[in-house]
Motif scaffolding. Structure first.
Motif, PDB file in Angstrom:
ATOM      1  N   SER A  41     -17.890 -20.722 -44.991  1.00  0.00           N
ATOM      2  CA  SER A  41     -18.720 -21.074 -43.906  1.00  0.00           C
ATOM      3  C   SER A  41     -18.849 -19.705 -42.990  1.00  0.00           C
ATOM      4  O   SER A  41     -19.704 -19.676 -42.369  1.00  0.00           O
ATOM      5  CB  SER A  41     -17.964 -22.349 -43.290  1.00  0.00           C
ATOM      6  OG  SER A  41     -16.699 -21.915 -42.247  1.00  0.00           O
ATOM      7  N   HIS A  42     -17.745 -18.863 -43.168  1.00  0.00           N
ATOM      8  CA  HIS A  42     -17.920 -17.814 -42.500  1.00  0.00           C
ATOM      9  C   HIS A  42     -18.966 -16.615 -43.045  1.00  0.00           C
ATOM     10  O   HIS A  42     -19.412 -15.967 -42.455  1.00  0.00           O
ATOM     11  CB  HIS A  42     -16.611 -17.110 -42.363  1.00  0.00           C
ATOM     12  CG  HIS A  42     -15.410 -17.817 -41.864  1.00  0.00           C
ATOM     13  ND1 HIS A  42     -14.277 -17.363 -41.437  1.00  0.00           N
ATOM     14  CD2 HIS A  42     -15.504 -19.124 -41.231  1.00  0.00           C
ATOM     15  CE1 HIS A  42     -13.498 -18.445 -40.983  1.00  0.00           C
ATOM     16  NE2 HIS A  42     -14.193 -19.559 -40.763  1.00  0.00           N
ATOM     17  N   GLU A  43     -18.846 -16.776 -44.432  1.00  0.00           N
ATOM     18  CA  GLU A  43     -19.631 -15.568 -45.122  1.00  0.00           C
ATOM     19  C   GLU A  43     -21.184 -16.033 -45.571  1.00  0.00           C
ATOM     20  O   GLU A  43     -22.028 -15.406 -45.847  1.00  0.00           O
ATOM     21  CB  GLU A  43     -18.798 -15.265 -46.483  1.00  0.00           C
ATOM     22  CG  GLU A  43     -17.410 -14.940 -46.156  1.00  0.00           C
ATOM     23  CD  GLU A  43     -16.533 -14.796 -47.323  1.00  0.00           C
ATOM     24  OE1 GLU A  43     -16.994 -15.486 -48.169  1.00  0.00           O
ATOM     25  OE2 GLU A  43     -15.326 -14.442 -47.109  1.00  0.00           O
ATOM     26  N   HIS A  44     -21.292 -17.914 -45.716  1.00  0.00           N
ATOM     27  CA  HIS A  44     -22.475 -18.192 -45.888  1.00  0.00           C
ATOM     28  C   HIS A  44     -23.316 -18.916 -44.911  1.00  0.00           C
ATOM     29  O   HIS A  44     -22.518 -19.810 -44.481  1.00  0.00           O
ATOM     30  CB  HIS A  44     -22.503 -18.763 -47.331  1.00  0.00           C
ATOM     31  CG  HIS A  44     -21.969 -17.945 -48.395  1.00  0.00           C
ATOM     32  ND1 HIS A  44     -22.703 -17.109 -49.198  1.00  0.00           N
ATOM     33  CD2 HIS A  44     -20.631 -17.752 -48.966  1.00  0.00           C
ATOM     34  CE1 HIS A  44     -21.936 -16.643 -50.210  1.00  0.00           C
ATOM     35  NE2 HIS A  44     -20.463 -16.848 -50.017  1.00  0.00           N
ATOM     36  N   SER A  45     -24.434 -18.896 -44.780  1.00  0.00           N
ATOM     37  CA  SER A  45     -24.891 -19.803 -43.594  1.00  0.00           C
ATOM     38  C   SER A  45     -25.282 -21.210 -43.783  1.00  0.00           C
ATOM     39  O   SER A  45     -25.205 -22.327 -43.063  1.00  0.00           O
ATOM     40  CB  SER A  45     -26.530 -19.269 -43.147  1.00  0.00           C
ATOM     41  OG  SER A  45     -27.318 -19.386 -44.464  1.00  0.00           O
ATOM     42  N   ASP A  46     -25.292 -21.767 -45.121  1.00  0.00           N
ATOM     43  CA  ASP A  46     -25.644 -22.991 -45.726  1.00  0.00           C
ATOM     44  C   ASP A  46     -24.093 -23.640 -45.680  1.00  0.00           C
ATOM     45  O   ASP A  46     -23.532 -23.883 -46.792  1.00  0.00           O
ATOM     46  CB  ASP A  46     -26.266 -23.076 -47.212  1.00  0.00           C
ATOM     47  CG  ASP A  46     -26.873 -24.310 -47.266  1.00  0.00           C
ATOM     48  OD1 ASP A  46     -26.433 -25.262 -46.655  1.00  0.00           O
ATOM     49  OD2 ASP A  46     -27.717 -24.411 -48.390  1.00  0.00           O
ATOM     50  N   LEU A  47     -24.074 -24.726 -44.662  1.00  0.00           N
ATOM     51  CA  LEU A  47     -22.860 -25.316 -44.649  1.00  0.00           C
ATOM     52  C   LEU A  47     -22.962 -26.708 -45.482  1.00  0.00           C
ATOM     53  O   LEU A  47     -22.030 -27.218 -45.952  1.00  0.00           O
ATOM     54  CB  LEU A  47     -22.842 -25.900 -42.996  1.00  0.00           C
ATOM     55  CG  LEU A  47     -22.426 -24.856 -42.272  1.00  0.00           C
ATOM     56  CD1 LEU A  47     -22.555 -25.525 -40.668  1.00  0.00           C
ATOM     57  CD2 LEU A  47     -21.107 -24.118 -42.536  1.00  0.00           C
ATOM     58  N   GLY A  48     -24.239 -27.261 -45.961  1.00  0.00           N
ATOM     59  CA  GLY A  48     -24.439 -28.191 -46.892  1.00  0.00           C
ATOM     60  C   GLY A  48     -23.989 -27.929 -48.215  1.00  0.00           C
ATOM     61  O   GLY A  48     -23.842 -28.606 -49.012  1.00  0.00           O
ATOM     62  N   HIS A  49     -23.839 -26.621 -48.504  1.00  0.00           N
ATOM     63  CA  HIS A  49     -23.535 -26.120 -49.851  1.00  0.00           C
ATOM     64  C   HIS A  49     -22.327 -25.638 -49.851  1.00  0.00           C
ATOM     65  O   HIS A  49     -21.679 -24.837 -50.775  1.00  0.00           O
ATOM     66  CB  HIS A  49     -24.520 -25.058 -50.496  1.00  0.00           C
ATOM     67  CG  HIS A  49     -25.780 -25.750 -50.961  1.00  0.00           C
ATOM     68  ND1 HIS A  49     -26.592 -26.302 -50.437  1.00  0.00           N
ATOM     69  CD2 HIS A  49     -26.157 -25.709 -52.569  1.00  0.00           C
ATOM     70  CE1 HIS A  49     -27.527 -26.567 -51.248  1.00  0.00           C
ATOM     71  NE2 HIS A  49     -27.175 -26.418 -52.437  1.00  0.00           N
TER      72      HIS A  49
END
Length: 393
Positions: A41-49
């Motif tokens: 979640s710190h490195e990628h914007s898509d929380l749904g993935h």
């Protein structure tokens, strides 16, 4: 939240009680999976993935399969979540559990007994560490990139926000404890001094006595009101709340996370009780060997009801990945607050508020009582009717 319409006989999908709860998954693998979800979640914007993936969506997320062995089998064999009643109808919807909560539960049920994980962490220390780490990230400017995927994952209605332009929120947490327009949550029976309303947008259960709450919902062996509010069982305060009535407001991650006053009152003192960061999901609350509400970090606010002069304990309970509990009007001792007015908010994470009413102070609305006896939670909003204080109180 991933809602699915359904008619059910069993409102709560209990987790398996054997050691194959997540097939082939060791405690270290589960711990590393949780850490990886937080880091993702710190490195990628898509929380749904990532951290907010559910058992219904993980088939499309290859990196989760690699990190958490057996997760596909878990998703395929049974639902992971619980059913919730829609108030005013006979319909129930299925609420899928986010993957981070599911892994946290696996660790708690199968790794707590003095098991060391990931370089000598205990489960409790790992959950606290990851909760603090996630809270810090969601307070950072970089976390604002997570907001659009969170809105998309949970299909949030931004039209009711006081600031509907999501680009104006400087961090994810600013969006998470977002404010609503003043007329977004009308208060039922606002002019009736004995009326009581919902304190949150939540999944609600109510019990006229502690004994009923323990029979139908809270199965932790150490649950008592003195343990919940952190007082000596022989104290005067404990005696005031002997055999209290309880309203349990569970806030899921997608919910509006400010909590409001259920009664017309005067704000009193607050007491902070340090503790753990366990998940407050119903499966955990319904586990006999697991004391969620009396183990987690929590803050107790005492409110004096104007209609009776009696105290109500308003307990804000932290949970897995919840960064903090913040009092707003609830932090101003001596202030007069009307029902429906804000008391405070949770920073990131789903959590729970428990309102403790002295015996005889509340008669809950019958539909809420009936659902809670099934037991099944009821979806309610801030300001919806909860019940009333009888004239004899």
């Amino acid at each position: 939240m991933h809602f699915f319409s359904h008619q059910v006989d069993r409102p709560l999908e209990h987790i398996h009680t054997d050691n194959n709860n997540l097939p082939g998954l060791s405690n270290d693998q589960a711990a590393q999976g949780l850490v990886s979800l937080v880091d993702h979640s710190h490195e990628h914007s898509d929380l749904g993935h990532g951290i907010h993936a559910s058992s219904h969506t993980i088939f499309n997320i290859p990196w989760i399969h690699r990190m958490i062995p057996g997760i596909e089998k878990l998703a395929a064999e049974y639902h992971t979540g619980n059913f919730v009643a829609i108030r005013g109808s006979k319909e129930q919807i299925f609420e899928a559990m986010p993957i981070y909560a599911r892994i946290g539960m696996h660790l708690l049920f199968y790794g707590r007994e003095q098991v060391k994980i990931l370089q000598s962490h205990t489960v409790e220390s790992l959950l606290k560490e990851q909760s603090i780490k996630e809270g810090k990230h969601f307070d950072s400017p970089e976390s604002a990139a997570n907001i659009p995927s969170f809105i998309n994952t949970y299909s949030l209605d931004t039209s009711e926000l006081l600031e509907p332009d999501v680009s104006k929120y400087k961090t994810f947490n600013e969006f998470f404890f977002r404010k609503l327009k003043p007329d977004a949550r009308p208060v039922d029976n606002a002019d009736d001094p004995r009326a009581i309303c919902s304190a949150a947008d939540c999944r609600l259960t109510v019990y006229q006595s502690v004994d009923f709450a323990k029979q139908f919902w809270i199965k932790g062996r150490n649950f008592t009101i003195p343990n919940l509010i952190g007082v000596d069982p022989s104290s005067e305060k404990a005696s005031i709340f002997d055999n209290s009535s309880l309203a349990i407001f569970r806030l899921a991650p997608a919910d509006y996370h400010r909590f409001h006053c259920p009664i017309d009152c005067i704000v009193g003192e607050t007491t902070h009780i340090p503790g753990q960061y366990y998940t407050v999901n119903p499966q955990a609350v319904n586990e006999p060997g697991f004391d969620v509400f009396t183990a987690n970090t929590r803050s107790v606010l005492y409110l004096t009801q104007k209609a009776t002069g009696l105290p109500v304990a308003f307990v804000a309970i932290g949970a897995l990945l919840v960064g903090s509990i913040v009092w707003t009007n609830g932090g101003e001792k001596g202030k007069e607050v009307k029902k429906g007015e804000e008391l405070g908010y949770f920073a990131y994470g789903g959590s729970t508020v428990v309102a403790v009413f002295p015996k005889g102070v509340v008669e809950f609305d019958e539909d809420l009582v009936s659902n809670s006896a099934v037991p099944v939670e009821t979806l309610v909003k801030v300001g919806n009717s909860l019940g009333k204080t009888p004239p004899t109180a």
